[in-house]
Design a protein around this motif. Sequence first.
Motif, PDB file in Angstrom:
ATOM      1  N   VAL A  19       0.825  -1.199   0.000  1.00 22.02           N
ATOM      2  CA  VAL A  19       0.000   0.000   0.000  1.00 22.02           C
ATOM      3  C   VAL A  19       0.859   1.249   0.000  1.00 22.02           C
ATOM      4  O   VAL A  19       0.632   2.183  -0.742  1.00 22.02           O
ATOM      5  CB  VAL A  19      -0.945   0.008   1.222  1.00 22.02           C
ATOM      6  N   GLY A  20       1.871   1.292   0.870  1.00 19.22           N
ATOM      7  CA  GLY A  20       2.703   2.478   0.946  1.00 19.22           C
ATOM      8  C   GLY A  20       3.374   2.783  -0.368  1.00 19.22           C
ATOM      9  O   GLY A  20       3.375   3.915  -0.847  1.00 19.22           O
ATOM     10  N   GLY A  21       3.982   1.760  -1.000  1.00 14.40           N
ATOM     11  CA  GLY A  21       4.658   1.997  -2.261  1.00 14.40           C
ATOM     12  C   GLY A  21       3.705   2.421  -3.350  1.00 14.40           C
ATOM     13  O   GLY A  21       3.980   3.312  -4.130  1.00 14.40           O
ATOM     14  N   ALA A  22       2.533   1.751  -3.417  1.00 11.20           N
ATOM     15  CA  ALA A  22       1.576   2.068  -4.462  1.00 11.20           C
ATOM     16  C   ALA A  22       0.994   3.451  -4.272  1.00 11.20           C
ATOM     17  O   ALA A  22       0.818   4.201  -5.207  1.00 11.20           O
ATOM     18  CB  ALA A  22       0.463   1.028  -4.483  1.00 11.20           C
ATOM     19  N   ALA A  23       0.673   3.808  -3.030  1.00  9.74           N
ATOM     20  CA  ALA A  23       0.006   5.076  -2.773  1.00  9.74           C
ATOM     21  C   ALA A  23       0.918   6.259  -3.023  1.00  9.74           C
ATOM     22  O   ALA A  23       0.465   7.348  -3.325  1.00  9.74           O
ATOM     23  CB  ALA A  23      -0.485   5.110  -1.327  1.00  9.74           C
ATOM     24  N   ALA A  35      -8.443  -6.044 -15.344  1.00 14.91           N
ATOM     25  CA  ALA A  35      -8.604  -6.983 -14.239  1.00 14.91           C
ATOM     26  C   ALA A  35      -7.451  -6.864 -13.235  1.00 14.91           C
ATOM     27  O   ALA A  35      -7.665  -6.902 -12.018  1.00 14.91           O
ATOM     28  CB  ALA A  35      -8.696  -8.411 -14.774  1.00 14.91           C
ATOM     29  N   GLU A  36      -6.231  -6.719 -13.732  1.00 13.35           N
ATOM     30  CA  GLU A  36      -5.077  -6.560 -12.849  1.00 13.35           C
ATOM     31  C   GLU A  36      -5.145  -5.245 -12.080  1.00 13.35           C
ATOM     32  O   GLU A  36      -4.793  -5.173 -10.902  1.00 13.35           O
ATOM     33  CB  GLU A  36      -3.784  -6.629 -13.662  1.00 13.35           C
ATOM     34  N   PHE A  37      -5.646  -4.194 -12.753  1.00 11.61           N
ATOM     35  CA  PHE A  37      -5.779  -2.893 -12.110  1.00 11.61           C
ATOM     36  C   PHE A  37      -6.777  -2.965 -10.951  1.00 11.61           C
ATOM     37  O   PHE A  37      -6.503  -2.492  -9.837  1.00 11.61           O
ATOM     38  CB  PHE A  37      -6.227  -1.862 -13.148  1.00 11.61           C
ATOM     39  N   VAL A  38      -7.938  -3.586 -11.189  1.00  8.53           N
ATOM     40  CA  VAL A  38      -8.948  -3.724 -10.139  1.00  8.53           C
ATOM     41  C   VAL A  38      -8.419  -4.584  -8.995  1.00  8.53           C
ATOM     42  O   VAL A  38      -8.613  -4.267  -7.815  1.00  8.53           O
ATOM     43  CB  VAL A  38     -10.247  -4.314 -10.707  1.00  8.53           C
ATOM     44  N   ALA A  39      -7.748  -5.677  -9.350  1.00 11.41           N
ATOM     45  CA  ALA A  39      -7.183  -6.549  -8.317  1.00 11.41           C
ATOM     46  C   ALA A  39      -6.149  -5.806  -7.480  1.00 11.41           C
ATOM     47  O   ALA A  39      -6.053  -6.011  -6.258  1.00 11.41           O
ATOM     48  CB  ALA A  39      -6.553  -7.784  -8.959  1.00 11.41           C
ATOM     49  N   ASP A  40      -5.392  -4.920  -8.106  1.00 11.04           N
ATOM     50  CA  ASP A  40      -4.378  -4.129  -7.405  1.00 11.04           C
ATOM     51  C   ASP A  40      -5.047  -3.195  -6.394  1.00 11.04           C
ATOM     52  O   ASP A  40      -4.602  -3.055  -5.253  1.00 11.04           O
ATOM     53  CB  ASP A  40      -3.569  -3.331  -8.419  1.00 11.04           C
ATOM     54  N   LEU A  41      -6.152  -2.565  -6.807  1.00 10.22           N
ATOM     55  CA  LEU A  41      -6.860  -1.662  -5.902  1.00 10.22           C
ATOM     56  C   LEU A  41      -7.493  -2.440  -4.750  1.00 10.22           C
ATOM     57  O   LEU A  41      -7.477  -1.984  -3.600  1.00 10.22           O
ATOM     58  CB  LEU A  41      -7.937  -0.888  -6.669  1.00 10.22           C
ATOM     59  N   GLU A  42      -8.071  -3.608  -5.043  1.00  9.97           N
ATOM     60  CA  GLU A  42      -8.658  -4.422  -3.976  1.00  9.97           C
ATOM     61  C   GLU A  42      -7.578  -4.875  -2.991  1.00  9.97           C
ATOM     62  O   GLU A  42      -7.814  -4.916  -1.776  1.00  9.97           O
ATOM     63  CB  GLU A  42      -9.372  -5.623  -4.570  1.00  9.97           C
ATOM     64  N   ALA A  67     -11.134   3.865  -8.635  1.00  7.33           N
ATOM     65  CA  ALA A  67     -10.978   3.886 -10.091  1.00  7.33           C
ATOM     66  C   ALA A  67     -11.770   5.030 -10.717  1.00  7.33           C
ATOM     67  O   ALA A  67     -11.311   5.677 -11.661  1.00  7.33           O
ATOM     68  CB  ALA A  67     -11.424   2.552 -10.685  1.00  7.33           C
ATOM     69  N   ARG A  68     -12.985   5.304 -10.172  1.00  2.00           N
ATOM     70  CA  ARG A  68     -13.787   6.416 -10.702  1.00  2.00           C
ATOM     71  C   ARG A  68     -13.074   7.743 -10.526  1.00  2.00           C
ATOM     72  O   ARG A  68     -13.102   8.610 -11.398  1.00  2.00           O
ATOM     73  CB  ARG A  68     -15.147   6.456 -10.001  1.00  2.00           C
ATOM     74  N   GLY A  69     -12.436   7.927  -9.360  1.00  2.00           N
ATOM     75  CA  GLY A  69     -11.704   9.161  -9.131  1.00  2.00           C
ATOM     76  C   GLY A  69     -10.566   9.341 -10.107  1.00  2.00           C
ATOM     77  O   GLY A  69     -10.311  10.441 -10.602  1.00  2.00           O
ATOM     78  N   LEU A  70      -9.884   8.238 -10.431  1.00  2.00           N
ATOM     79  CA  LEU A  70      -8.789   8.305 -11.389  1.00  2.00           C
ATOM     80  C   LEU A  70      -9.316   8.587 -12.790  1.00  2.00           C
ATOM     81  O   LEU A  70      -8.765   9.398 -13.528  1.00  2.00           O
ATOM     82  CB  LEU A  70      -8.020   6.986 -11.373  1.00  2.00           C
ATOM     83  N   ASP A  77      -4.737   9.643  -6.104  1.00  5.67           N
ATOM     84  CA  ASP A  77      -3.989   8.406  -6.233  1.00  5.67           C
ATOM     85  C   ASP A  77      -4.964   7.275  -5.954  1.00  5.67           C
ATOM     86  O   ASP A  77      -5.452   7.115  -4.835  1.00  5.67           O
ATOM     87  CB  ASP A  77      -2.827   8.400  -5.243  1.00  5.67           C
ATOM     88  N   ALA A  78      -5.272   6.486  -6.973  1.00 11.48           N
ATOM     89  CA  ALA A  78      -6.317   5.469  -6.843  1.00 11.48           C
ATOM     90  C   ALA A  78      -6.003   4.474  -5.741  1.00 11.48           C
ATOM     91  O   ALA A  78      -6.881   4.084  -4.967  1.00 11.48           O
ATOM     92  CB  ALA A  78      -6.507   4.747  -8.178  1.00 11.48           C
ATOM     93  N   ARG A  79      -4.743   4.046  -5.652  1.00 14.22           N
ATOM     94  CA  ARG A  79      -4.400   3.060  -4.625  1.00 14.22           C
ATOM     95  C   ARG A  79      -4.528   3.659  -3.225  1.00 14.22           C
ATOM     96  O   ARG A  79      -4.970   2.993  -2.291  1.00 14.22           O
ATOM     97  CB  ARG A  79      -2.990   2.529  -4.858  1.00 14.22           C
ATOM     98  N   ALA A  80      -4.160   4.919  -3.072  1.00 13.95           N
ATOM     99  CA  ALA A  80      -4.264   5.564  -1.765  1.00 13.95           C
ATOM    100  C   ALA A  80      -5.721   5.700  -1.349  1.00 13.95           C
ATOM    101  O   ALA A  80      -6.066   5.495  -0.185  1.00 13.95           O
ATOM    102  CB  ALA A  80      -3.590   6.937  -1.800  1.00 13.95           C
ATOM    103  N   VAL A  81      -6.603   6.036  -2.296  1.00 14.63           N
ATOM    104  CA  VAL A  81      -8.026   6.155  -1.986  1.00 14.63           C
ATOM    105  C   VAL A  81      -8.591   4.802  -1.582  1.00 14.63           C
ATOM    106  O   VAL A  81      -9.321   4.677  -0.596  1.00 14.63           O
ATOM    107  CB  VAL A  81      -8.807   6.734  -3.182  1.00 14.63           C
TER     108      VAL A  81
END
Length: 361
Positions: A19-23, A35-42, A67-70, A77-81
Amino acid sequence: MFSQARSLVIGTGHHTGVVGGAATGGPGRRPGTVAEFVADLEAAARTAAGPARIDQVDVAEAAAAAARGLAADRGSDARAVAARMGATAAAMNALDLPPGMVEPVSWAGFGALIPVVSGSPGAGATVVAAAITDLLQLAGKCVLLIDAADPARSGLAAAAEAEGPWTSTLTPDLSLRYSWRGQALLARLESTLPVITPGMVPAPPQWLPEVDPLHVTVVDVGHDGWRAAASPLAGAGGWLRLGTPAQRPLLVVRPTRPSLRHAEQVLARLEPWVTVGAATYPYQLVVVGAKRWPAGVVGAAGRRLEPMTETAVFLPHDDDVAIGGVTPELLPHRLLDALAPLLTRWNLLPPPASRSRKAPR
């Protein structure tokens, strides 16, 4: 437990792992497919939740909101949200949960507790909750009206003349605001997050203000009744938790066959929890938009709902409310009068001859 939950949320900004690195845009594999993008956010939402268990639907909603915000190019930052939403859901699940799944909770501080659950989309549960509140405050009762809905989809957003100055911060992203609707106290959610899912709704004890005496608490459970009925252990479904003194949940439907079919599924989803003693069934059926059952509608009720149709309370259609929704003005007397016999039977109202029809000052 509350301090632990708060630390869980605050700590998400200091993760050094996924989470820290992604955010923060740190190193990591860039998703190559949707699919990979959604899985990454989950994964970000689940990691931020730590060891706490959160519902898969809440995880999916966190990913979708991020994802909607992005997609809307809001600079987020989608991952941070997604991580913040996952952490908030986990924090709410950790707040004041009972030690045993089937141990009844105490509703003593709420006075008479009336959760209002929607049996189908757009059934009118908000109008029913507001009407009960208005009727009780006209009778001189001290009433707390709780709006547990996602603020962006709340039917009570315009129910107060002005936003009150009193707030209670639960996490850095979630707080409660208290305002006045006439002489009734209105509690609503406020959040910096894009969506509040049912699993992110604070546990019932977190809503209690310092009000003494509090005669009645009316809860507009909000969200989809089917979602709220998924679990009474946490979130919006927590208002259906079996407790003492027993609450009186209302199930609200429209006078249509589809609405009754939806409501049957809400009861079906709640049934396993009732069977093990963790939840309570709705106490009363309220039908919005009619004075009686239209021909051929009751036949759509399933085995769980059918007994409730025989004692249903009907709330007639009102053009002004249908168009304008719930405003700071008290609801029309024709709606209040339709609910008065029910509250009188529950000993929450005096006999009709002694009731006032004047708005409280």
